[in-house]
Enzyme design. Sequence first.
Site, PDB file in Angstrom:
ATOM      1  N   CYS A 246       0.868  -1.187   0.000  1.00 30.11           N
ATOM      2  CA  CYS A 246       0.000   0.000   0.000  1.00 30.11           C
ATOM      3  C   CYS A 246       0.893   1.222   0.000  1.00 30.11           C
ATOM      4  O   CYS A 246       1.669   1.419  -0.940  1.00 30.11           O
ATOM      5  CB  CYS A 246      -0.954  -0.019   1.192  1.00 30.11           C
ATOM      6  SG  CYS A 246      -0.163  -0.154   2.803  1.00 30.11           S
ATOM      7  N   ARG A 251      -2.035  -0.786   5.544  1.00 27.95           N
ATOM      8  CA  ARG A 251      -3.278  -1.301   4.955  1.00 27.95           C
ATOM      9  C   ARG A 251      -3.043  -2.678   4.323  1.00 27.95           C
ATOM     10  O   ARG A 251      -3.898  -3.557   4.360  1.00 27.95           O
ATOM     11  CB  ARG A 251      -3.796  -0.323   3.891  1.00 27.95           C
ATOM     12  CG  ARG A 251      -4.430   0.921   4.450  1.00 27.95           C
ATOM     13  CD  ARG A 251      -4.792   1.897   3.350  1.00 27.95           C
ATOM     14  NE  ARG A 251      -3.632   2.581   2.792  1.00 27.95           N
ATOM     15  CZ  ARG A 251      -3.682   3.496   1.831  1.00 27.95           C
ATOM     16  NH1 ARG A 251      -4.838   3.830   1.307  1.00 27.95           N
ATOM     17  NH2 ARG A 251      -2.584   4.079   1.396  1.00 27.95           N
TER      18      ARG A 251
END
Lengths: 288, 149
Positions: A246, A251
């Site tokens: 990410c 994430r």
Amino acid sequence: MSTTIEERGYANADVLVSTDWVAAHKDEPGVRLVESNEDPLLYASGHIPGAIQVDWTHDLNDQLRRDYLNAEGFAALMARIGVTPETLVVFYGDKNNWWATYAFWVFQLFGHTNAKIMDGGRAKWLAERRELTREIPEYPETAYPAPERDDTAIRAFRDQVLAHSQANKPMVDVRSPAEFSGEKLHMPDYPQEGALRGGHIPGAKNVPWASAVNTDDGTFKPADELRRIYEQEQGLNTDDDVITYCRIGERSSHTWFVLKYLLGYSNVRNYDGSWTEWGNLVNVPIER
Amino acid sequence: MANYPEKLAALVADMQAVTDRMEHAELLIEMADRFDEVRVTPELATPPYPEDRRAPACESEAFVWAVDQPDGSLKFYFDVLNPQGLSAMALSVVIDETLSGVPLESVAQVSDELVFDLFGKEISMGKGAGLMGILGLVRYEARQRLKAG
């Protein structure tokens, strides 16, 4: 209403616990609740009784190099929060557990496999109007013989990612479509994105991390829905060698968790250098 | 420390004097607890809010309004749709209490450094960007008035 964890067909359902389970077991001495959030104020504003905070920047990062803490630092952290290798650590947090899965991932670098995620995270606990406290618990210091960090199995570095891309092996970019396309870096309101170039690593598929959770209560979607998202729509297979990334690896740790534990993928690595590294590297290929 | 307007400079100095992490967080939470005092009034706006009021990059879904005052300054109002967006609420309160009623030139010059001065330099990139988005919209409002003369 969500089905129970056991009914969802996960490859490793026992890596999740429900809020009911946490409410019933949180006071057991062999269980340690760990809250990890993006918002630095949330834990202090109220947390599950008995939970301690593990903060990404303060507790898990090396304070000089861009890296995670070493074995000595991990042992010190475990001692401070009163965890032994036998302690069951249950993580939860804000943002549908993305920071909780990040902390979970770092713990796995040190082989603390006795760990679980509370399904639905902090938001579900609050939505159910369960007890919160501002009291900071203290636990007797423990001795934790931490092994050297193992960066080989679940962590990917830039040269490995470049080789992976050039070999056309699967990668999942879990950022938003605007970040994936590079559009976001062209918007004047987003100068803090931390990268000189926008776009994605060639060959990566874009599956935003939140695709894996139910929007109503933040719980993970059942396995058949996850397979539709990652396998039928994106062509991944459980035997694939997969890299997730990410912006800084937080994430993507959430998607790493989904693929590795909920769908049972045998070889998934998280590229924590992610776009803040790739988008600043000289002369690496980028797609838009 | 950056060159802040007087009330903001005093608040930042007070915050930075508190070195204990939990105490520092408690102070910011106390500010967030006062968010209702700066929440946008129904007379000014009701949901769904127009997108031009949305703070860029703020995942707590913060919105900003600026109302012209007789002395040429601005009074700021906010909404934060994420009930867990405590940092966004705390910053909103700080902005109202220290920048509402302040000359536009001073508001327009408050730098993004404020986010780090209040929340610490180790704040996550995403969270920092969101808070800077709120501050950026506040600066934008002041600069637009200055341009219009």
